[in-house]
Scaffold this motif. Structure first.
Motif, short mmCIF file in Angstrom:
data_model
loop_
_atom_site.label_atom_id
_atom_site.label_comp_id
_atom_site.label_asym_id
_atom_site.label_seq_id
_atom_site.Cartn_x
_atom_site.Cartn_y
_atom_site.Cartn_z
N UNK A 84 -141.11 26.54 -55.29
CA UNK A 84 -141.23 25.34 -54.47
C UNK A 84 -142.20 25.65 -53.32
N UNK A 85 -142.52 24.63 -52.57
CA UNK A 85 -143.36 24.83 -51.39
C UNK A 85 -142.58 25.62 -50.34
N UNK A 86 -143.27 26.47 -49.62
CA UNK A 86 -142.63 27.23 -48.55
C UNK A 86 -142.16 26.27 -47.46
N UNK A 87 -140.98 26.55 -46.91
CA UNK A 87 -140.41 25.71 -45.86
C UNK A 87 -140.71 26.26 -44.47
N UNK A 88 -140.92 27.58 -44.38
CA UNK A 88 -141.22 28.19 -43.09
C UNK A 88 -140.01 28.36 -42.18
N UNK A 89 -138.82 28.35 -42.76
CA UNK A 89 -137.60 28.44 -41.96
C UNK A 89 -136.88 29.77 -42.10
N UNK A 90 -137.56 30.79 -42.58
CA UNK A 90 -136.94 32.10 -42.75
C UNK A 90 -137.59 33.12 -41.84
N UNK A 91 -136.79 34.05 -41.36
CA UNK A 91 -137.30 35.13 -40.50
C UNK A 91 -136.81 36.46 -41.05
N UNK A 92 -137.72 37.41 -41.22
CA UNK A 92 -137.34 38.71 -41.76
C UNK A 92 -136.87 38.59 -43.20
N UNK A 93 -136.32 39.67 -43.74
CA UNK A 93 -135.71 39.63 -45.06
C UNK A 93 -134.38 40.35 -44.94
N UNK A 94 -133.30 39.66 -45.27
CA UNK A 94 -131.96 40.20 -45.02
C UNK A 94 -131.11 40.20 -46.28
N UNK A 95 -130.09 41.04 -46.24
CA UNK A 95 -129.05 41.04 -47.27
C UNK A 95 -127.93 40.15 -46.75
#
Length: 96
Positions: A84-95
């Motif tokens: 899908x298109x990127x939403x831009x609502x994520x920060x970092x990469x987490x478990x």
């Protein structure tokens, strides 16, 4: 998160197999961080791991290749992906 450019994408992948309790989410996080992706990996109640990653389409493609490569901890039987298109609502990469 900074504004995403036109090459940004959002990958959602559902990883089937023996992928819980084997370090799979940690391994996925490490690979995603190396690729400069944002998102998360979380266990689902049915035994799958859901991976959501945003960033450059090429980096997301590479993460998907790695998920399917057989080099991850545990046993990956199937990876189902959705783009899908990127939403831009994520920060970092987490478990999760």
């Amino acid at each position: 998160m900074d504004t995403l450019d036109d090459s940004a994408a959002r990958l959602t992948a559902w990883v089937h197999g023996r992928v819980q309790g084997v370090g799979f989410r940690w391994w996925t996080r490490a690979r995603a961080c190396e690729l400069g992706l944002r998102g998360y990996a979380r266990n689902l109640a049915d035994g799958r791991v859901e991976v959501v990653a945003e960033g450059a389409r090429e980096s997301c493609d590479r993460l998907l290749e790695l998920l399917r490569s057989g080099g991850a901890p545990g046993t990956v039987e199937l990876v189902v992906d959705r783009w899908t298109a990127a939403k831009g609502n994520l920060a970092g990469f987490v478990e999760r």
